[in-house]
Design an enzyme around this catalytic site. Sequence first.
Site, PDB file in Angstrom:
ATOM      1  CG  ASP A 214      41.038  39.092  24.334  1.00  0.00           C
ATOM      2  OD1 ASP A 214      41.294  39.931  25.214  1.00  0.00           O
ATOM      3  OD2 ASP A 214      41.628  38.004  24.242  1.00  0.00           O
ATOM      4  CB  ILE A 215      39.901  44.350  26.610  1.00  0.00           C
ATOM      5  CG1 ILE A 215      40.035  45.870  26.609  1.00  0.00           C
ATOM      6  CG2 ILE A 215      40.646  43.727  27.781  1.00  0.00           C
ATOM      7  CD1 ILE A 215      39.285  46.571  27.714  1.00  0.00           C
TER       8      ILE A 215
ATOM      9  CB  VAL B 260      39.209  41.333  31.971  1.00  0.00           C
ATOM     10  CG1 VAL B 260      38.980  42.241  33.140  1.00  0.00           C
ATOM     11  CG2 VAL B 260      39.779  42.089  30.789  1.00  0.00           C
ATOM     12  CG  ASP B 261      43.563  41.469  37.309  1.00  0.00           C
ATOM     13  OD1 ASP B 261      44.569  41.925  36.748  1.00  0.00           O
ATOM     14  OD2 ASP B 261      43.380  41.527  38.542  1.00  0.00           O
TER      15      ASP B 261
ATOM     16  CB  SER C 147      31.835  45.377  39.059  1.00  0.00           C
ATOM     17  OG  SER C 147      32.741  45.925  39.990  1.00  0.00           O
ATOM     18  CB  THR C 148      29.387  42.618  34.844  1.00  0.00           C
ATOM     19  OG1 THR C 148      30.298  42.485  33.744  1.00  0.00           O
ATOM     20  CG2 THR C 148      28.917  44.045  34.952  1.00  0.00           C
TER      21      THR C 148
HETATM   22  N1  AR6 Z   1      38.398  41.057  27.301  1.00  0.00           N
HETATM   23  C1  AR6 Z   1      37.284  41.751  27.639  1.00  0.00           C
HETATM   24  N2  AR6 Z   1      36.468  41.369  28.645  1.00  0.00           N
HETATM   25  C2  AR6 Z   1      36.785  40.244  29.325  1.00  0.00           C
HETATM   26  C3  AR6 Z   1      37.942  39.471  29.042  1.00  0.00           C
HETATM   27  C4  AR6 Z   1      38.770  39.928  27.968  1.00  0.00           C
HETATM   28  N3  AR6 Z   1      39.878  39.270  27.615  1.00  0.00           N
HETATM   29  N4  AR6 Z   1      37.973  38.425  29.916  1.00  0.00           N
HETATM   30  C5  AR6 Z   1      36.875  38.535  30.703  1.00  0.00           C
HETATM   31  N5  AR6 Z   1      36.162  39.615  30.347  1.00  0.00           N
HETATM   32  P1  AR6 Z   1      35.974  39.969  35.704  1.00  0.00           P
HETATM   33  P2  AR6 Z   1      35.230  41.788  37.911  1.00  0.00           P
HETATM   34  C6  AR6 Z   1      34.896  40.148  30.915  1.00  0.00           C
HETATM   35  O1  AR6 Z   1      35.602  38.774  36.508  1.00  0.00           O
HETATM   36  O2  AR6 Z   1      33.833  41.273  37.934  1.00  0.00           O
HETATM   37  C7  AR6 Z   1      39.616  39.216  38.947  1.00  0.00           C
HETATM   38  O3  AR6 Z   1      40.064  38.033  39.529  1.00  0.00           O
HETATM   39  C8  AR6 Z   1      33.984  39.214  31.661  1.00  0.00           C
HETATM   40  O4  AR6 Z   1      33.185  38.481  30.749  1.00  0.00           O
HETATM   41  O5  AR6 Z   1      37.221  39.917  34.892  1.00  0.00           O
HETATM   42  O6  AR6 Z   1      35.438  43.278  37.982  1.00  0.00           O
HETATM   43  C9  AR6 Z   1      40.286  40.458  39.534  1.00  0.00           C
HETATM   44  O7  AR6 Z   1      41.593  40.186  39.986  1.00  0.00           O
HETATM   45  C10 AR6 Z   1      33.146  40.194  32.473  1.00  0.00           C
HETATM   46  O8  AR6 Z   1      32.056  40.672  31.712  1.00  0.00           O
HETATM   47  O9  AR6 Z   1      36.097  41.307  36.644  1.00  0.00           O
HETATM   48  C11 AR6 Z   1      39.369  40.819  40.668  1.00  0.00           C
HETATM   49  O10 AR6 Z   1      39.708  40.101  41.848  1.00  0.00           O
HETATM   50  C12 AR6 Z   1      34.097  41.363  32.709  1.00  0.00           C
HETATM   51  O11 AR6 Z   1      35.241  41.115  31.888  1.00  0.00           O
HETATM   52  C13 AR6 Z   1      38.006  40.392  40.185  1.00  0.00           C
HETATM   53  O12 AR6 Z   1      38.231  39.356  39.210  1.00  0.00           O
HETATM   54  C14 AR6 Z   1      34.543  41.540  34.133  1.00  0.00           C
HETATM   55  O13 AR6 Z   1      34.741  40.278  34.759  1.00  0.00           O
HETATM   56  C15 AR6 Z   1      37.276  41.526  39.479  1.00  0.00           C
HETATM   57  O14 AR6 Z   1      35.984  41.113  39.127  1.00  0.00           O
END
Ligand code: AR6
Length: 185
Positions: A19-20, A42-43, A126-127
């Site tokens: 978890d980042i 993650v946001d 983005s994934t």
């Molecule tokens: N630590 C590390 N990685 C994580 C965590 C964490 N705590 N939580 C999720 N991930 P995403 P995107 C991974 O959807 O595709 C948001 O609503 C997750 O498994 O967070 O760039 C923003 O506000 C995945 O592999 O980001 C934007 O609107 C990775 O983080 C939109 O989503 C990215 O998934 C951005 O979408």
Amino acid sequence: MDKVEIKIDGATLSLVRGDITDESTDAIVNAANSRLAGGGGVDGAIHRAGGPEIMKECRAIGGCPTGSAVITSGGRLKARHVIHAVGPVYRDGGHGEAELLAGAYKRSLELATENGLKSIAFPSISTGAYGYPVEDASRIALGTVMDFLKKHSGIKLVRFVLFSEKDFNAYRTALEELTSTAASR
Ligand code: AR6
């Protein structure tokens, strides 16, 4: 094994599962949207863990173009800074997605360097919600970081913190491919 590490010109590039929001690198990178409005994934996790100060700074900045990044403090996080990088929404690969994704990583690394930071942790930008296939995204992410570390000397540690086993395995495979290509050149 849930950890892989290589050296690039005196810097360490590592892949870990986790978890980042727990990272104590100088900066952690957020996978943000161009309005810097917060969201899920993650946001959401970063804003929850870091507290309201980060959103206050995001509002003052106002936004960030896709393919770029901005920097705020880390609020209550262990990391002193959050770099908010905006990756592309994946459509079909024919809308500049690769360049935009590479740009989000490159601008994050530039911001870290400009601010004198030595260590930075990235999620897989983005994934998740943005739908970028992780096999392609991992090659772009790692290729961009490796290229940057070969050209610049400030950053000593880049850590990818992968949330799921699937993401971790994709990044490990991509790193193996990229390092074997480099070695056989
Ligand atoms: N630590 C590390 N990685 C994580 C965590 C964490 N705590 N939580 C999720 N991930 P995403 P995107 C991974 O959807 O595709 C948001 O609503 C997750 O498994 O967070 O760039 C923003 O506000 C995945 O592999 O980001 C934007 O609107 C990775 O983080 C939109 O989503 C990215 O998934 C951005 O979408």
